[in-house]
Design a protein around this motif. Structure first.
Motif, PDB file in Angstrom:
ATOM      1  N   TYR A  45      -9.130   1.049 -15.386  1.00 56.07           N
ATOM      2  CA  TYR A  45      -9.505   0.346 -15.732  1.00 56.07           C
ATOM      3  C   TYR A  45      -8.408  -0.412 -16.910  1.00 56.07           C
ATOM      4  O   TYR A  45      -8.257  -1.539 -16.920  1.00 56.07           O
ATOM      5  CB  TYR A  45     -10.624   0.979 -17.584  1.00 56.07           C
ATOM      6  CG  TYR A  45     -10.729   0.195 -18.443  1.00 56.07           C
ATOM      7  CD1 TYR A  45     -11.829  -0.607 -18.662  1.00 56.07           C
ATOM      8  CD2 TYR A  45      -9.529  -0.631 -19.527  1.00 56.07           C
ATOM      9  CE1 TYR A  45     -12.629  -1.605 -19.614  1.00 56.07           C
ATOM     10  CE2 TYR A  45     -10.371  -1.436 -20.022  1.00 56.07           C
ATOM     11  CZ  TYR A  45     -11.399  -2.172 -20.516  1.00 56.07           C
ATOM     12  OH  TYR A  45     -11.847  -2.908 -21.679  1.00 56.07           O
ATOM     13  N   ASP A  46      -6.694   0.343 -16.589  1.00 56.86           N
ATOM     14  CA  ASP A  46      -6.101  -0.477 -17.142  1.00 56.86           C
ATOM     15  C   ASP A  46      -5.514  -1.695 -16.673  1.00 56.86           C
ATOM     16  O   ASP A  46      -4.996  -2.390 -17.401  1.00 56.86           O
ATOM     17  CB  ASP A  46      -4.919   0.382 -16.740  1.00 56.86           C
ATOM     18  CG  ASP A  46      -4.977   1.837 -17.755  1.00 56.86           C
ATOM     19  OD1 ASP A  46      -5.392   1.379 -19.045  1.00 56.86           O
ATOM     20  OD2 ASP A  46      -3.926   2.422 -17.215  1.00 56.86           O
ATOM     21  N   HIS A  47      -6.178  -1.807 -15.418  1.00 58.58           N
ATOM     22  CA  HIS A  47      -5.241  -3.071 -14.581  1.00 58.58           C
ATOM     23  C   HIS A  47      -6.428  -3.855 -14.364  1.00 58.58           C
ATOM     24  O   HIS A  47      -6.634  -4.950 -13.404  1.00 58.58           O
ATOM     25  CB  HIS A  47      -5.168  -2.514 -13.144  1.00 58.58           C
ATOM     26  CG  HIS A  47      -3.553  -1.605 -13.415  1.00 58.58           C
ATOM     27  ND1 HIS A  47      -2.540  -2.117 -14.045  1.00 58.58           N
ATOM     28  CD2 HIS A  47      -3.935   0.196 -12.611  1.00 58.58           C
ATOM     29  CE1 HIS A  47      -2.052  -0.753 -14.148  1.00 58.58           C
ATOM     30  NE2 HIS A  47      -2.604   0.392 -13.120  1.00 58.58           N
ATOM     31  N   LYS A  95      -8.555  -7.240 -16.363  1.00 56.24           N
ATOM     32  CA  LYS A  95      -7.963  -7.976 -16.971  1.00 56.24           C
ATOM     33  C   LYS A  95      -9.314  -9.205 -17.229  1.00 56.24           C
ATOM     34  O   LYS A  95      -9.827  -8.829 -16.848  1.00 56.24           O
ATOM     35  CB  LYS A  95      -7.595  -9.559 -16.061  1.00 56.24           C
ATOM     36  CG  LYS A  95      -6.099  -9.022 -14.921  1.00 56.24           C
ATOM     37  CD  LYS A  95      -5.120  -8.338 -16.433  1.00 56.24           C
ATOM     38  CE  LYS A  95      -3.925  -7.520 -15.869  1.00 56.24           C
ATOM     39  NZ  LYS A  95      -3.088  -7.106 -17.060  1.00 56.24           N
ATOM     40  N   GLY A 102      -1.160   2.045 -25.707  1.00 53.46           N
ATOM     41  CA  GLY A 102      -1.054   1.000 -25.346  1.00 53.46           C
ATOM     42  C   GLY A 102      -1.435   0.236 -24.535  1.00 53.46           C
ATOM     43  O   GLY A 102      -2.938   1.078 -23.570  1.00 53.46           O
ATOM     44  N   GLU A 103      -1.364  -0.424 -23.365  1.00 59.85           N
ATOM     45  CA  GLU A 103      -2.550  -1.359 -21.698  1.00 59.85           C
ATOM     46  C   GLU A 103      -1.525  -1.366 -21.074  1.00 59.85           C
ATOM     47  O   GLU A 103      -0.298  -1.510 -20.913  1.00 59.85           O
ATOM     48  CB  GLU A 103      -2.950  -2.439 -22.680  1.00 59.85           C
ATOM     49  CG  GLU A 103      -3.615  -2.326 -24.255  1.00 59.85           C
ATOM     50  CD  GLU A 103      -4.244  -4.086 -24.437  1.00 59.85           C
ATOM     51  OE1 GLU A 103      -4.333  -5.118 -23.317  1.00 59.85           O
ATOM     52  OE2 GLU A 103      -5.123  -4.102 -25.051  1.00 59.85           O
ATOM     53  N   GLY A 104      -2.922  -1.684 -19.815  1.00 63.94           N
ATOM     54  CA  GLY A 104      -1.587  -1.390 -18.669  1.00 63.94           C
ATOM     55  C   GLY A 104      -1.068  -2.934 -18.469  1.00 63.94           C
ATOM     56  O   GLY A 104      -1.028  -3.788 -19.388  1.00 63.94           O
ATOM     57  N   SER A 105       0.317  -2.676 -17.533  1.00 67.75           N
ATOM     58  CA  SER A 105       0.701  -4.061 -17.064  1.00 67.75           C
ATOM     59  C   SER A 105       0.621  -3.667 -16.224  1.00 67.75           C
ATOM     60  O   SER A 105       0.637  -3.326 -15.158  1.00 67.75           O
ATOM     61  CB  SER A 105       2.238  -3.631 -17.888  1.00 67.75           C
ATOM     62  OG  SER A 105       3.070  -2.366 -16.769  1.00 67.75           O
ATOM     63  N   ASP A 152       3.714   2.759 -15.431  1.00 67.24           N
ATOM     64  CA  ASP A 152       2.818   2.248 -15.778  1.00 67.24           C
ATOM     65  C   ASP A 152       2.986   2.785 -13.375  1.00 67.24           C
ATOM     66  O   ASP A 152       3.654   3.343 -13.250  1.00 67.24           O
ATOM     67  CB  ASP A 152       2.190   1.235 -14.745  1.00 67.24           C
ATOM     68  CG  ASP A 152       1.739   0.901 -16.540  1.00 67.24           C
ATOM     69  OD1 ASP A 152       1.385   1.751 -17.150  1.00 67.24           O
ATOM     70  OD2 ASP A 152       0.872   0.104 -17.271  1.00 67.24           O
ATOM     71  N   GLU A 156      -2.192   5.501 -16.234  1.00 68.07           N
ATOM     72  CA  GLU A 156      -3.183   5.553 -15.882  1.00 68.07           C
ATOM     73  C   GLU A 156      -3.764   6.449 -16.353  1.00 68.07           C
ATOM     74  O   GLU A 156      -5.749   6.316 -16.905  1.00 68.07           O
ATOM     75  CB  GLU A 156      -3.840   5.422 -14.445  1.00 68.07           C
ATOM     76  CG  GLU A 156      -3.230   3.849 -14.457  1.00 68.07           C
ATOM     77  CD  GLU A 156      -1.209   3.836 -13.817  1.00 68.07           C
ATOM     78  OE1 GLU A 156      -0.895   4.550 -14.377  1.00 68.07           O
ATOM     79  OE2 GLU A 156      -1.066   2.350 -13.506  1.00 68.07           O
ATOM     80  N   ARG A 167      -4.217   6.759 -20.363  1.00 68.55           N
ATOM     81  CA  ARG A 167      -4.372   5.818 -21.352  1.00 68.55           C
ATOM     82  C   ARG A 167      -6.133   5.910 -21.025  1.00 68.55           C
ATOM     83  O   ARG A 167      -6.912   5.513 -21.845  1.00 68.55           O
ATOM     84  CB  ARG A 167      -4.595   4.487 -20.735  1.00 68.55           C
ATOM     85  CG  ARG A 167      -3.221   3.626 -20.930  1.00 68.55           C
ATOM     86  CD  ARG A 167      -3.038   2.834 -20.807  1.00 68.55           C
ATOM     87  NE  ARG A 167      -1.870   1.973 -21.063  1.00 68.55           N
ATOM     88  CZ  ARG A 167      -1.155   1.625 -19.916  1.00 68.55           C
ATOM     89  NH1 ARG A 167      -1.606   2.353 -18.815  1.00 68.55           N
ATOM     90  NH2 ARG A 167       0.596   1.489 -19.717  1.00 68.55           N
ATOM     91  N   ARG A 194      -8.711   6.602 -24.555  1.00 64.33           N
ATOM     92  CA  ARG A 194      -9.923   5.543 -24.685  1.00 64.33           C
ATOM     93  C   ARG A 194     -11.147   6.475 -25.039  1.00 64.33           C
ATOM     94  O   ARG A 194     -12.147   6.034 -25.492  1.00 64.33           O
ATOM     95  CB  ARG A 194     -10.135   4.749 -23.267  1.00 64.33           C
ATOM     96  CG  ARG A 194      -8.888   3.405 -22.845  1.00 64.33           C
ATOM     97  CD  ARG A 194      -9.677   2.528 -22.399  1.00 64.33           C
ATOM     98  NE  ARG A 194      -9.329   3.295 -20.851  1.00 64.33           N
ATOM     99  CZ  ARG A 194      -8.119   3.059 -19.862  1.00 64.33           C
ATOM    100  NH1 ARG A 194      -6.805   2.044 -20.090  1.00 64.33           N
ATOM    101  NH2 ARG A 194      -8.963   3.188 -18.891  1.00 64.33           N
TER     102      ARG A 194
END
Lengths: 544, 544
Positions: free
Chosen positions: A500-502, A504, B174-177, B240, B267, B270, B274
């Motif tokens: 899910y992280d990736h 958009k 945080g969120e994925g990059s 990541d 990954e 997170r 979630r």
């Protein structure tokens, strides 16, 4: 069967009046244009855009599919959950005819627990994953490795007598590589334009037969390794950076490998190979607690409709595959497409009843050869002669262009268009027209409201590889959207970081909105999308 | 103590005659140059280049350190092997005075076996690694997680009573990059030129004291978590792409954490966060079979000499740190530097006896605060007053600029120059002159024979972060080479993919050859490299 002739298309024509507003480059004043009719407030496409961009639930669908359900290998427990949960979603949105259609597939499989360690010459936990459909180790298996890159049955003699008691490393290790281009990117305008390059279909029955012949090698290798007394297999991940895939095609019931097998991260695999070459045959300890489920060998496509007012039975269709491989959570491949399809259904469920029925399909067995969409096509759209012996599994996918003629079934004429999403979470930048030249100007008009959302390109090329293929192959208008690549191909496709992280969110909202708009347009146009003739057996092969 | 004055330098002058050959841009014919003396065949630098590029063994040294020995956490079994093996290599090359110098460090630690799984809401093997120096789980620990990003002791009250029986997730997820620039790259000429930017030293004793005060938080947190009944900790990898580090600074004997701790791939972490936020507190099963070794709490630097003919005791020195973190094999950080240092020793062992002794040092405890090179400096080069109470471990590194005056020891005057390598396997592109303006033209001459091997830049800036720092801080000429970044910082530094695969052999051959040439030049110059004064306590802090 309806003759596939291009039709004038009223919505397209209406839009073209807006898009083709005159741009005068003359030095003399242009005559004042006739006063335009006031644009209709809240036109259907504006309503779709508002719903899809202001009230989106696409990431809720994606989160449940990825975080909560996770990987959805065909017939695995995750996929069974996904088959049920997606039907629940369609029902909750008020869709009708929600059901699943089963087809023969094979056993389910999942990983309950797995660990691969090097125990000699030093202890180190390796990054590894059981290969899909391989059996469990029954506790912990400890054995030395041997690097034996066996590429064909011709190599068997050279390895005879050398594999007993060994974990056989089947990949040639190669050398490390470094990423010299950005992993994450979007198409440039130049790249998009270059997609508009028509190439005639290439039929190569001899090549197809060679591919089919190769399909037996894994079974031959498995039998050889078992006969030689090897205890397990290991392969190297095809990517560096410790990314794993674990994908392999061994699915038919009763046709699973004899030996436990693991895929090892490239860095870890190459270290094993170098140590083995230096004289220290490393010893591995493998615990692969994999499980089979033979309770139901059918795989199921999920189908749901928004019923249309037209009584002819005509329908338009959107699809995405619900199954995935098992190393990650199947996020960009293809929870993204599934979430966009469900979100398009949600958006359209807020709209008035369309003229034609809008059908949503979530395919199964895509990763093993587009098997779910192939089943739908053979069940509803068109058949081909059955070869003797019949082909199963991946051979059905590879051999699809050998059998002629195509015989249309009743839905062939009813299915106006099929739209597929299977390129990750990148925003829609256009669509591939699949050689349907008469559809090109129509799609350009359908994209006109989305130019400010980066979607403009209609590329008249054929693309393969996913679930529109068998529709297109039998002469139904079937299309795959062009999406920004992001890091789909560079690091996410089938890997352990497809999570899910990736995804958009902004891109997926755009994609779902455009899909909804295309379905709305295709369902409500005065005339159906232009069609091409049903393909017939090519007299000559296309020159290579 | 010798006064640090710039000296004319005969080899540099000799080379400048070649490098500064007149380039006439006049239109009138230039007068014929005087016939040049025939260049000496097999000059020392040519011999070094031939040995280093035609007979290199640098990758053999690197392969043993990485593949065979692997990670070399200070005082771990791997590091003990490396201490012994590198001494063996120096002896085999004929070096003298090969010995190790011990300093107080703390317990050894290693991972024998580790596994982290999510068992609820679904089974999935997570990518994770025990955090360095954390205790074992004593079998398998199964517990639900709680996300509790505790940043300081001020947060303890808010979490009181909530952590009992929990695996505490300490990072904010945080969120994925996505990587939008290439991971692998080389410096451009423009970037190299920009390094030539002198900035005055910045002393900030108040800032230093604030940093020192923060060092106690991990112990406070550990005590809080234990008192609250938490069962384990988990942190999120800072990168990541499923890369792991496992690095943490808890090393002193008897000062290890109370709770088992794991670092989880971003990954996977997170996803846990979630799911926890969605209401399903995931349950993890952690098996962390870590081990301690308290048999010897000293860490050891490895020292070896090529004895010089000069009886004054003057010496030049090259160093690289031998220790690493534990997630990978410590390849670019810093088997690369070590292998280049040993290879430079091998190259120079083929040369005639130098004028000054050439010393090679492989440091220990670098990753915990440059502790090995600090010990060497304090033992041989210069001392500072001992604060009350004395600082230990990382506090010694952080607090080094609080204690004045610097008192030189006998080797202060004898050590002509120290050269350090700790920037991975990228080729040498230049050197940082550390504000030693008189050394700049000399280094430029030393690089002249290597212009065609991409090494030219002498950047008059100070850099920190590695083992030349404490030498430089007490006024000894000490330098770190500039190397191409490759993917050192972007994905290899301290990660699970810091393995042999990502070392660049051609680059390392170049680097070892240049290091050998610099050592040769520094050992054989008529006058030693120019020196700067011993720093004294700054009267005013440098403005920020």
């Amino acid at each position: 069967m309806r003759a596939p002739t291009p039709h004038a298309f009223s919505l397209a024509v209406a839009l073209s009046l807006v898009a083709a507003a005159p741009l005068s480059a003359q030095t003399t004043p242009a005559p004042a244009p006739a006063p335009a009719a006031a644009p209709a407030a809240n036109g259907p496409i504006d309503r779709i855009i508002a719903e899809g961009t202001q009230k989106s639930e696409v990431m809720r669908f994606a989160a449940h599919l990825t975080d909560r359900i996770g990987s959805r290998l065909t017939n695995s427990p995750g996929m069974r959950q996904a088959e049920a949960w997606t039907q629940d979603q369609f029902r909750a949105l008020g869709l009708t005819n929600v059901h699943k259609e089963g087809f023969d597939f094979g056993r389910g499989w999942w990983v309950e627990r797995a660990s691969v360690r090097m125990v000699s010459p030093r202890p180190i936990q390796l990054t590894a994953i059981p290969i899909a459909w391989t059996p469990a180790t029954q506790g912990t298996l400890t054995a030395p490795v041997i690097v034996a890159p066996i590429r064909s049955a011709d190599d068997f003699a050279a390895w005879h007598g050398k594999l007993k008691g060994r974990i056989v490393l089947l990949s040639a290790p190669g050398e490390g590589s470094e990423p010299r281009t950005p992993a994450f990117r979007r198409w440039t305008e130049e790249e998009l334009q270059a997609f508009d390059t028509f190439r005639p279909e290439r039929y190569d029955p001899d090549g197809t037969r060679r591919e089919l012949a190769k399909l037996d090698f894994p079974r031959q290798l498995d039998a050889f390794l078992k006969a030689e007394g090897a205890v397990a297999t290991a392969t190297q991940s095809v990517r560096d950076g410790k990314l794993l895939h674990g994908s392999a095609y061994r699915f038919a019931r009763g046709d699973t490998p004899s030996l436990p097998g693991v895929e090892i991260a490239a860095e870890d695999y190459r270290r094993l190979a170098r140590l083995a070459a230096a004289g220290d045959a490393p010893v591995l300890e493998i615990q692969s607690d994999t499980r089979y489920d033979d309770s139901d060998v059918k795989a199921y496509n999920v189908i749901a409709d928004i019923a249309g007012s037209d009584r002819s039975g005509a329908y338009v269709m959107a699809g995405a595959h619900l199954d995935s491989w098992a190393a990650g959570d199947g996020a960009v491949d293809n929870a993204a497409g599934v979430a966009m399809v469900i979100e398009a259904a949600r958006i359209l469920s807020k709209m008035p009843k369309p003229k034609r029925t809008i059908r949503f399909a979530l395919w199964n067995g895509e990763e093993q050869g587009l098997l779910g969409s192939l089943d739908y096509v053979e069940r509803h759209i068109a058949t081909r002669p059955t070869p003797n012996p019949p082909r199963t599994g991946l051979a059905r996918f590879i051999g699809w262009d050998l059998d002629w003629p195509i015989k249309p079934l009743p839905d062939h004429a009813k299915l106006v268009a099929y739209f597929n999403l299977d390129n990750g979470s990148g925003r829609v930048r256009g669509i591939n027209a699949e050689g349907n030249t008469a559809a090109v100007p129509i799609f350009k008009q359908w994209f006109a409201p989305f130019a400010s959302m980066d979607a403009t390109m209609v590329a008249n090329r054929k693309v393969g590889g996913t679930d529109h293929l068998f529709f297109s192959a039998v002469g139904v208008p079937a299309f795959q959207f062009i999406q920004d690549p992001l890091d789909y191909g560079s690091r996410l496709h089938h890997t352990s970081i497809d999570t899910y992280d990736h995804l958009k969110a902004g891109d997926m909202q755009q994609g779902a909105t455009i899909l909804a708009a295309f379905l709305w347009n295709a369902a409500n146009s005065d005339a159906p999308l232009p069609r091409q003739p049903i393909p017939t057996e090519p007299k000559t092969e296309t020159p290579k």
